[in-house]
Write a protein that holds these residues in place. Structure first.
Motif, PDB file in Angstrom:
ATOM      1  N   ALA A  33       0.791  -1.135   0.142  1.00 15.20           N
ATOM      2  CA  ALA A  33       0.163   0.105  -0.161  1.00 15.20           C
ATOM      3  C   ALA A  33       0.863   1.231  -0.029  1.00 15.20           C
ATOM      4  CB  ALA A  33      -0.973  -0.076   1.109  1.00 15.20           C
ATOM      5  N   LEU A  34       0.340   2.415  -0.578  1.00 15.13           N
ATOM      6  CA  LEU A  34       0.940   3.603  -0.386  1.00 15.13           C
ATOM      7  C   LEU A  34      -0.147   4.784   0.259  1.00 15.13           C
ATOM      8  CD1 LEU A  34       1.767   4.304  -4.287  1.00 15.13           C
ATOM      9  CD2 LEU A  34       3.241   3.214  -2.680  1.00 15.13           C
ATOM     10  N   ALA A  35       0.422   5.482   0.866  1.00 14.67           N
ATOM     11  CA  ALA A  35      -0.328   6.506   1.762  1.00 14.67           C
ATOM     12  C   ALA A  35       0.553   8.055   1.650  1.00 14.67           C
ATOM     13  CB  ALA A  35      -0.200   6.268   3.051  1.00 14.67           C
ATOM     14  N   SER A  45       2.785   7.866  -8.251  1.00 16.28           N
ATOM     15  CA  SER A  45       3.521   7.059  -7.552  1.00 16.28           C
ATOM     16  C   SER A  45       3.299   5.841  -7.850  1.00 16.28           C
ATOM     17  CB  SER A  45       4.079   7.405  -6.325  1.00 16.28           C
ATOM     18  OG  SER A  45       2.853   7.415  -5.567  1.00 16.28           O
ATOM     19  N   GLY A  46       1.802   5.551  -7.581  1.00 15.85           N
ATOM     20  CA  GLY A  46       0.989   4.410  -7.588  1.00 15.85           C
ATOM     21  C   GLY A  46       1.116   3.667  -9.057  1.00 15.85           C
ATOM     22  N   ILE A  52      -1.779  -0.775  -6.343  1.00 13.16           N
ATOM     23  CA  ILE A  52      -3.194  -0.359  -6.394  1.00 13.16           C
ATOM     24  C   ILE A  52      -4.035   0.254  -5.244  1.00 13.16           C
ATOM     25  CG2 ILE A  52      -5.478  -1.377  -6.811  1.00 13.16           C
ATOM     26  CD1 ILE A  52      -3.940  -3.547  -8.665  1.00 13.16           C
ATOM     27  N   ASP A  53      -3.361  -0.122  -4.072  1.00 11.29           N
ATOM     28  CA  ASP A  53      -3.979   0.159  -2.681  1.00 11.29           C
ATOM     29  C   ASP A  53      -3.356   1.399  -2.270  1.00 11.29           C
ATOM     30  OD1 ASP A  53      -5.237  -1.951  -3.123  1.00 11.29           O
ATOM     31  OD2 ASP A  53      -4.775  -3.331  -1.311  1.00 11.29           O
ATOM     32  N   ARG A  54      -4.198   2.727  -2.274  1.00 16.63           N
ATOM     33  CA  ARG A  54      -3.591   3.899  -2.216  1.00 16.63           C
ATOM     34  C   ARG A  54      -4.627   4.838  -1.179  1.00 16.63           C
ATOM     35  NH1 ARG A  54      -2.969   5.164  -8.704  1.00 16.63           N
ATOM     36  NH2 ARG A  54      -1.972   2.967  -8.991  1.00 16.63           N
ATOM     37  N   TYR A  55      -3.910   5.333  -0.339  1.00 12.91           N
ATOM     38  CA  TYR A  55      -4.572   5.963   1.064  1.00 12.91           C
ATOM     39  C   TYR A  55      -4.131   7.291   1.062  1.00 12.91           C
ATOM     40  CZ  TYR A  55      -5.504   1.223   2.165  1.00 12.91           C
ATOM     41  OH  TYR A  55      -6.060  -0.188   2.019  1.00 12.91           O
ATOM     42  N   THR A  56      -5.034   8.685   1.256  1.00 16.01           N
ATOM     43  CA  THR A  56      -4.546   9.641   1.574  1.00 16.01           C
ATOM     44  C   THR A  56      -4.528   9.867   3.242  1.00 16.01           C
ATOM     45  OG1 THR A  56      -6.886  10.384   1.548  1.00 16.01           O
ATOM     46  CG2 THR A  56      -5.512  10.978  -0.450  1.00 16.01           C
ATOM     47  N   ASP A  57      -5.101   9.041   3.947  1.00  9.04           N
ATOM     48  CA  ASP A  57      -4.950   8.936   5.515  1.00  9.04           C
ATOM     49  C   ASP A  57      -4.027   7.675   5.719  1.00  9.04           C
ATOM     50  OD1 ASP A  57      -5.151   8.710   7.877  1.00  9.04           O
ATOM     51  OD2 ASP A  57      -7.222   8.457   8.138  1.00  9.04           O
ATOM     52  N   TYR A  58      -2.666   8.058   6.287  1.00  7.92           N
ATOM     53  CA  TYR A  58      -1.889   6.853   6.415  1.00  7.92           C
ATOM     54  C   TYR A  58      -2.488   5.988   7.531  1.00  7.92           C
ATOM     55  CZ  TYR A  58      -0.420   9.039  10.949  1.00  7.92           C
ATOM     56  OH  TYR A  58      -0.419   9.474  12.436  1.00  7.92           O
ATOM     57  N   LYS A  59      -3.330   6.517   8.384  1.00  5.74           N
ATOM     58  CA  LYS A  59      -3.840   5.481   9.660  1.00  5.74           C
ATOM     59  C   LYS A  59      -4.533   4.501   8.945  1.00  5.74           C
ATOM     60  CE  LYS A  59      -3.594   9.072  13.099  1.00  5.74           C
ATOM     61  NZ  LYS A  59      -4.360  10.210  13.905  1.00  5.74           N
ATOM     62  N   GLU A  60      -5.447   4.843   8.081  1.00  2.00           N
ATOM     63  CA  GLU A  60      -6.281   4.347   7.288  1.00  2.00           C
ATOM     64  C   GLU A  60      -5.698   2.779   6.970  1.00  2.00           C
ATOM     65  OE1 GLU A  60      -9.598   3.827   3.851  1.00  2.00           O
ATOM     66  OE2 GLU A  60      -9.285   5.993   4.633  1.00  2.00           O
TER      67      GLU A  60
END
Ligand SMILES: NC(=O)c1ccc[n+]([C@@H]2O[C@H](COP(=O)([O-])OP(=O)(O)OC[C@H]3O[C@@H](n4cnc5c(N)ncnc54)[C@H](O)[C@@H]3O)[C@@H](O)[C@H]2O)c1
Length: 338
Positions: A33-35, A45-46, A52-60
């Motif tokens: 995953a990327l955050a 970057s993804g 594929i799994d990308r997050y704007t919230d690193y906690k998630e």
């Protein structure tokens, strides 16, 4: 566990170096995953890394159970919060230098790492560079005698990202560029800092002083280590001509030089005496092998349940000396370290 599943938090300049190493060059590692708070950077970057799994919230992202470790490559002022959160979730951590903004923040990270029994490795990749390793081996073999003076030059090619201009967010150039010099001196000589005295100037970036009154783009720091070794760290950013990392170690029985201004052995000297060679353009090129080796080392440490070589204590000591040097610049006085 047969492989380490990573989340990369921060997909900017340095994040991509680690991302590419994990996805294409390291066995037993997977980038799950990327955050990143920046959606554009996350998408670009993804797509490049094929994650594929990308997050704007690193906690998630970090709350996922299928993530074993995190690589934190965000601006310095975010390191403590993200590292402590990751440790509480039991994730192993690769944390880019500088470890944090203050010694207190470093202590909080180290306490969280200890309490949750996770591994922490700091991003001092010079310790994995063949020339630095050879220099260290020669010193500890004793054949060179005591180290008397060590000089470390660290110059970056262009200005780092804008968040580094504000010293309260980054601790400035001495942290962003010269953390590496401070760490490698302490590592090579195997002694802690006793006193620092620093002078700084702003030659090339006068415009930045309008918004950042304490910004500097050049600095010279005189250091004394507890074992008596003397030294200097000089930093410049932007240097313009390339990335320049060189260390000279003057010992009782000779001198050791680490690093080379030239990228290759090639140099052309014309009839009029002018010389042509090529300098390293970026830290990515100069330390390409070291970035890979440090991440391979971390993956081995997680899989073998061993202690990574570059610790939270090392990160904290580098922050301590940078903070002292900045205080010396502000006060004009030498600063003793405890
Ligand atoms: N070891 C080295 O040689 C080396 C080289 C360059 C940078 N670094 C270090 O890497 C870190 C990042 O530097 P950079 O130059 O890559 O910076 P950068 O600005 O290029 O990238 C930082 C990224 O972090 C993202 N970000 C900011 N806050 C975030 C948050 N709360 N959660 C998730 N993402 C967030 C930004 O959107 C950006 O994409 C710094 O600590 C820097 O000192 C180390």
């Amino acid at each position: 566990m047969d492989r380490v599943r990573f989340c990369l938090v921060g997909t900017g300049r340095a994040g991509m170096v680690h991302g590419i190493n994990i996805t294409s060059r390291i066995k037993n590692a997977e980038l799950v995953a990327l955050a990143d708070i920046n959606k554009v950077s996350l998408k670009e970057s993804g797509d490049i890394l094929g994650v594929i799994d990308r997050y704007t919230d690193y906690k998630e992202a970090l709350n996922r159970n299928d993530i074993d470790a995190v690589i934190i490559v965000t601006p310095t002022f975010t390191h403590a919060e993200i590292a402590c959160y990751a440790a509480q979730l039991g994730k192993h951590i690769v944390l880019e230098k500088p470890m944090a903004i203050s010694v207190d923040e470093c202590a909080a990270i180290n306490a969280a790492v200890k309490k949750n029994d996770v591994k922490l490795q700091l991003g001092f990749m010079r310790r994995f560079d063949p020339a630095f390793i050879q220099g260290k081996e020669k010193i500890i073999s004793g054949e060179m005698g005591r180290v008397m003076i060590i000089r470390s030059t660290g110059r970056g090619p262009g200005l780092p990202p804008p968040w580094t201009y504000d010293l309260s967010q980054s601790n400035g150039m001495l942290a962003e560029v010269n953390s590496h010099d401070f760490d490698s001196i302490r590592w090579l000589v195997e002694s802690d800092y006793e006193e620092v005295y620093a002078q700084a100037a702003n030659f090339k970036c006068q415009n930045l002083r309008k918004n950042y009154s304490d910004f500097y783009d050049n600095a010279v720091v005189v250091v004394r280590l507890k074992n008596g070794t003397l030294g200097t760290v000089d930093g410049t950013c932007p240097a313009g001509y390339g990335y320049d990392a060189r260390v000279e170690i003057l010992c009782e029985n000779g001198v050791i030089q680490i690093g080379n201004l030239k990228e290759s052995g090639f140099m052309q000297v014309k009839g009029d005496g002018t010389a042509l060679g090529s300098a390293f353009r970026s830290w990515r090129d100069r330390f390409e092998k070291a970035y890979l080796a440090e991440m391979e080392h971390f993956v081995r440490a997680v899989l073998n349940d061993s202690q990574p070589a570059v610790t939270g204590e090392d990160g904290m000591k580098a922050v301590e000396v940078v903070v002292a040097a900045n205080k010396s610049i502000r006060t004009g006085q030498p600063i003793k370290l405890v």
